[in-house]
Design a protein around this motif. Sequence first.
Motif, PDB file in Angstrom:
ATOM      1  N   ARG A 140      12.887 -20.806  -4.908  1.00  0.00           N
ATOM      2  CA  ARG A 140      12.585 -22.100  -5.390  1.00  0.00           C
ATOM      3  C   ARG A 140      13.603 -22.909  -5.650  1.00  0.00           C
ATOM      4  N   VAL A 206       6.904 -23.906   3.811  1.00  0.00           N
ATOM      5  CA  VAL A 206       6.742 -24.255   2.653  1.00  0.00           C
ATOM      6  C   VAL A 206       5.324 -23.785   1.978  1.00  0.00           C
ATOM      7  N   SER A 207       5.415 -23.213   0.904  1.00  0.00           N
ATOM      8  CA  SER A 207       4.128 -22.423   0.446  1.00  0.00           C
ATOM      9  C   SER A 207       3.922 -22.713  -0.979  1.00  0.00           C
ATOM     10  N   GLU A 208       2.754 -22.598  -1.628  1.00  0.00           N
ATOM     11  CA  GLU A 208       2.318 -22.435  -2.738  1.00  0.00           C
ATOM     12  C   GLU A 208       2.905 -21.283  -3.226  1.00  0.00           C
ATOM     13  N   PRO A 209       3.270 -21.188  -4.456  1.00  0.00           N
ATOM     14  CA  PRO A 209       3.689 -19.840  -5.178  1.00  0.00           C
ATOM     15  C   PRO A 209       2.636 -19.000  -5.312  1.00  0.00           C
ATOM     16  N   GLN A 211       1.472 -17.647  -2.550  1.00  0.00           N
ATOM     17  CA  GLN A 211       1.007 -17.773  -1.123  1.00  0.00           C
ATOM     18  C   GLN A 211       2.129 -17.564  -0.165  1.00  0.00           C
ATOM     19  N   GLU A 212       3.539 -17.414  -0.635  1.00  0.00           N
ATOM     20  CA  GLU A 212       4.402 -17.491   0.445  1.00  0.00           C
ATOM     21  C   GLU A 212       4.363 -15.937   1.087  1.00  0.00           C
ATOM     22  N   LEU A 224       2.926 -28.859   3.559  1.00  0.00           N
ATOM     23  CA  LEU A 224       3.076 -29.133   2.177  1.00  0.00           C
ATOM     24  C   LEU A 224       4.324 -30.173   2.005  1.00  0.00           C
ATOM     25  N   ASN A 258      10.457 -30.168  -3.360  1.00  0.00           N
ATOM     26  CA  ASN A 258       9.555 -29.870  -4.655  1.00  0.00           C
ATOM     27  C   ASN A 258       9.840 -28.550  -5.290  1.00  0.00           C
ATOM     28  N   GLN A 260       8.217 -27.081  -7.409  1.00  0.00           N
ATOM     29  CA  GLN A 260       6.863 -26.075  -7.496  1.00  0.00           C
ATOM     30  C   GLN A 260       6.473 -25.453  -6.223  1.00  0.00           C
ATOM     31  N   HIS A 261       7.206 -25.697  -5.169  1.00  0.00           N
ATOM     32  CA  HIS A 261       7.037 -24.848  -3.838  1.00  0.00           C
ATOM     33  C   HIS A 261       8.099 -23.991  -3.653  1.00  0.00           C
ATOM     34  N   TYR A 263      10.152 -22.233  -0.542  1.00  0.00           N
ATOM     35  CA  TYR A 263      10.700 -22.512   0.552  1.00  0.00           C
ATOM     36  C   TYR A 263      11.237 -21.298   1.215  1.00  0.00           C
TER      37      TYR A 263
END
Length: 293
Positions: A140, A206-209, A211-212, A224, A258, A260-261, A263
């Motif tokens: 991140r 690119v994922s939500e924390p 869910q990577e 995303l 972002n 918050q994502h 990578y």
Amino acid sequence: MCPAAEPETVATISLRTSHTGSPRKHPKSPKKGVERVEGFFELGPRDVHPLHKPAMPSEEKIQLSANRPVIVTPNPMVKQQVLNGSEDPACELPINGGPMTISTPLFEGTVEVHLKGLPTSQKRVFDGKKRFFQIMCQGRFKRPLNADGLCMGQEFVKAGNVPKYVSEMVLTAAAKVFSNSTQVDINAKLPYFMNPILAACQLVNVSEPGQEPKLTEATEDMRLFNPALTDKQGQPLSPDKRRKWCDIPKHLAGKQFNPQHVYTFYTWQHLIDFSSYKLSVGGFVNLDLTAAL
């Protein structure tokens, strides 16, 4: 093209090899008609740049390495970069093993480096694939970063033995061949040839924390980052289509990474074999780079 502001370094590493050859004598002054760019030292082709010397391993250390003749170290020109808990520019970083941790003022995560042709090379990484190295990175960003300002490529720490206008002509011509978004500045303190990472990397996720994907199991997905990177069925664009989209400067203008994502980036290449320092051209011609580098 030149970036609007002084570029920032997210992370960088250096490759060292024992293919040094025999020493040669070099003139103390530049050849007539050769321009020296600001920031260059008077170095011969086989001399080590003063800024690189802190990371230069001894011949003995290279011979004792499980990865000989290659050693990967942090780049000593980059400050506040912690790899595997160490800021020592001379520490040997793992190759062809598991991931290492990385922390910089701009990024926090893990990175894994694989090189072909070494005693430690893993067949599963290279079998059936046209590549000599692969780097995987996941993490991140610590603050928003402009998407068109995060680049990968080459900085030139030693001047070539040709007039500056020749170097500029060659690099500018190469930039037009490579992409629309290539950034070239032969007049910078360290002349560079760069591409935005989103137009250059072979895979980006690119994922939500939480869910990577696992670092070694990522698939292309940049929905995303921007909904435009979605196909008609709502699935992620292919890597080739994403690279073409990101190679159009107006598409990345004003967009940011972002914090918050999470990578994930993959990059690889099939031209330079670092185990032998040979350049493969079309699979038919192999050029020894040790004399030039």
